[in-house]
Design a protein around this motif. Structure first.
Motif, PDB file in Angstrom:
ATOM      1  N   GLN A 203      -3.999   3.516   0.870  1.00 40.91           N
ATOM      2  CA  GLN A 203      -2.333   4.550   1.143  1.00 40.91           C
ATOM      3  C   GLN A 203      -2.704   4.920  -0.092  1.00 40.91           C
ATOM      4  O   GLN A 203      -3.110   3.831  -0.684  1.00 40.91           O
ATOM      5  CB  GLN A 203      -1.004   3.194   0.943  1.00 40.91           C
ATOM      6  CG  GLN A 203      -0.389   2.865   2.456  1.00 40.91           C
ATOM      7  CD  GLN A 203      -1.245   1.846   2.973  1.00 40.91           C
ATOM      8  OE1 GLN A 203      -1.921   1.431   2.339  1.00 40.91           O
ATOM      9  NE2 GLN A 203      -0.836   1.659   4.633  1.00 40.91           N
ATOM     10  N   GLY A 204      -1.852   6.109  -0.132  1.00 39.71           N
ATOM     11  CA  GLY A 204      -1.790   6.968  -1.745  1.00 39.71           C
ATOM     12  C   GLY A 204      -0.496   7.331  -1.741  1.00 39.71           C
ATOM     13  O   GLY A 204       0.219   8.260  -0.931  1.00 39.71           O
ATOM     14  N   ASP A 205       0.146   6.323  -2.520  1.00 38.97           N
ATOM     15  CA  ASP A 205       1.344   7.099  -3.200  1.00 38.97           C
ATOM     16  C   ASP A 205       2.548   7.209  -2.240  1.00 38.97           C
ATOM     17  O   ASP A 205       3.711   7.942  -1.765  1.00 38.97           O
ATOM     18  CB  ASP A 205       1.987   8.149  -3.791  1.00 38.97           C
ATOM     19  CG  ASP A 205       2.470   8.655  -4.823  1.00 38.97           C
ATOM     20  OD1 ASP A 205       2.339   7.350  -5.411  1.00 38.97           O
ATOM     21  OD2 ASP A 205       2.845  10.076  -4.652  1.00 38.97           O
ATOM     22  N   SER A 206       1.853   5.790  -1.712  1.00 37.09           N
ATOM     23  CA  SER A 206       2.983   5.343  -0.267  1.00 37.09           C
ATOM     24  C   SER A 206       4.989   5.429  -0.515  1.00 37.09           C
ATOM     25  O   SER A 206       4.572   4.072  -0.754  1.00 37.09           O
ATOM     26  CB  SER A 206       1.920   4.799   1.403  1.00 37.09           C
ATOM     27  OG  SER A 206       0.546   5.883   1.520  1.00 37.09           O
ATOM     28  N   ASP A 207       5.249   5.769   0.825  1.00 36.23           N
ATOM     29  CA  ASP A 207       6.593   4.800   1.032  1.00 36.23           C
ATOM     30  C   ASP A 207       6.571   4.340   2.306  1.00 36.23           C
ATOM     31  O   ASP A 207       6.556   5.329   3.371  1.00 36.23           O
ATOM     32  CB  ASP A 207       8.022   5.835   0.868  1.00 36.23           C
ATOM     33  CG  ASP A 207       8.279   6.521  -0.629  1.00 36.23           C
ATOM     34  OD1 ASP A 207       7.023   5.988  -1.527  1.00 36.23           O
ATOM     35  OD2 ASP A 207       8.849   7.597  -0.427  1.00 36.23           O
TER      36      ASP A 207
END
Length: 312
Positions: A141-145
């Protein structure tokens, strides 16, 4: 193209408020999806998929429909080398948590508090490979919500799982996931660590379906607000003809009282009847959570859900 229309009615004292003493709450929804595949050669193809969920907005002053993105991803897949996709999609962990997330209503609660273990999140790069009896998946995940409870948002992390079919009817899997944790969603605030490990087991034989999942690890909102936790999820179902009966168990307990609003302890029973593309069902949730482990009274209430789903 596909989707479903699902009308649902929920009855619980948890629906009451100081302004409204009604136990009833409408929980209807619509899901619409479209996907495609284009072959590059005999082995490799390009894929894309998106799905949105629509609900009636309870705020009469705003728009009468609220919309949520469930899936929005694209990538490549190979019969020999697996699939690589990026976007708003399932995490690697989802393969194992789906063992027990089989009921129409009350299943799959325990994995929603970590972006890397939740059913869906955006900004996910996932690799999935299956061969014979072995399944391996990894996601970052990269900067995930996530689509679950907003304990950690704008998170970076990863998850890996491996599952093996011991027999034609029995499958076992292990997984680990880790993300940073920041309840505010701001990169300038302090972060803690969410660490989750899991073991899952699934047995299927004719109409019998039995599955159990255990999770443990740590959960955090900030670096100074962390807790260890234990969680378990179980499903026991039997399908006969056009009928299904099942019982589910969901349990999540954090050691620190500051996370009591996340605790879950419940047993549910459900009956479903299939009519081709339509499914009618009723489920009752017996809430076992004690007042001392809950953050509010509504968290301990029983629930009844009845619904009719038409898939197309």
């Amino acid at each position: 193209m596909g989707g479903r229309v699902e009308v649902r009615a929920n009855f619980s004292d948890a629906n009451k408020s100081p302004e409204d003493d009604n136990q009833y709450q409408d929980a209807s929804r619509v899901r619409l999806n479209i996907g495609g595949e284009q072959k590059l050669n005999e082995d490799i193809s390009f894929i894309g998929f998106t799905e949105f969920e629509l609900k009636e907005n309870s705020d009469p002053a705003g728009d009468d429909v609220s919309m949520n993105t469930r899936y929005l991803y694209a990538g490549m897949q190979s019969q020999r080398f697996g699939a690589l996709t990026y976007g708003h999609q399932d995490n690697a962990f989802t393969y194992l948590t789906n063992f027990t997330d089989m009921a129409q209503v009350y299943s799959g609660y325990i994995n929603e508090y970590n972006v890397a273990t939740s059913d869906r999140a955006n900004g996910v790069l996932r690799y999935a490979y299956s061969a014979d009896k072995l399944t391996i998946q990894a996601s970052v995940q990269g900067d995930s919500d996530s689509d679950g409870t907003a304990v950690t948002q704008n998170a970076d992390g990863f998850g890996v799982i491996a599952a093996y079919k011991l027999t034609e009817t029995l499958e076992f899997g292990l997984g680990y996931a880790q993300t940073d944790a920041n309840n505010s969603g701001s990169d300038v605030d302090s972060t803690g660590d969410n660490n989750t490990y899991t073991a899952a087991l699934k047995y299927t034989n004719e109409g019998v379906y039995l599955a159990a999942t255990y999770e443990g690890g740590s959960i955090a909102r900030f670096s100074n607000d962390e807790s260890d936790f234990n969680a378990a999820d179980a499903y026991a179902g039997y399908t006969f003809g056009d009928n299904n009966v099942n019982m589910t168990y969901n349990y999540f307990n954090a050691d620190e009282n500051s996370f009591n609003n996340l605790n879950v302890n419940m047993v549910a029973v459900e009956y479903s009847r299939y009519f081709g593309n339509a499914t009618a069902y009723a489920a009752y949730n017996f809430n076992l959570l004690s007042d001392s482990d809950a953050a509010s009274e509504s968290q301990t209430e029983d629930e009844l859900m009845v619904g009719l789903k038409y898939a197309f």
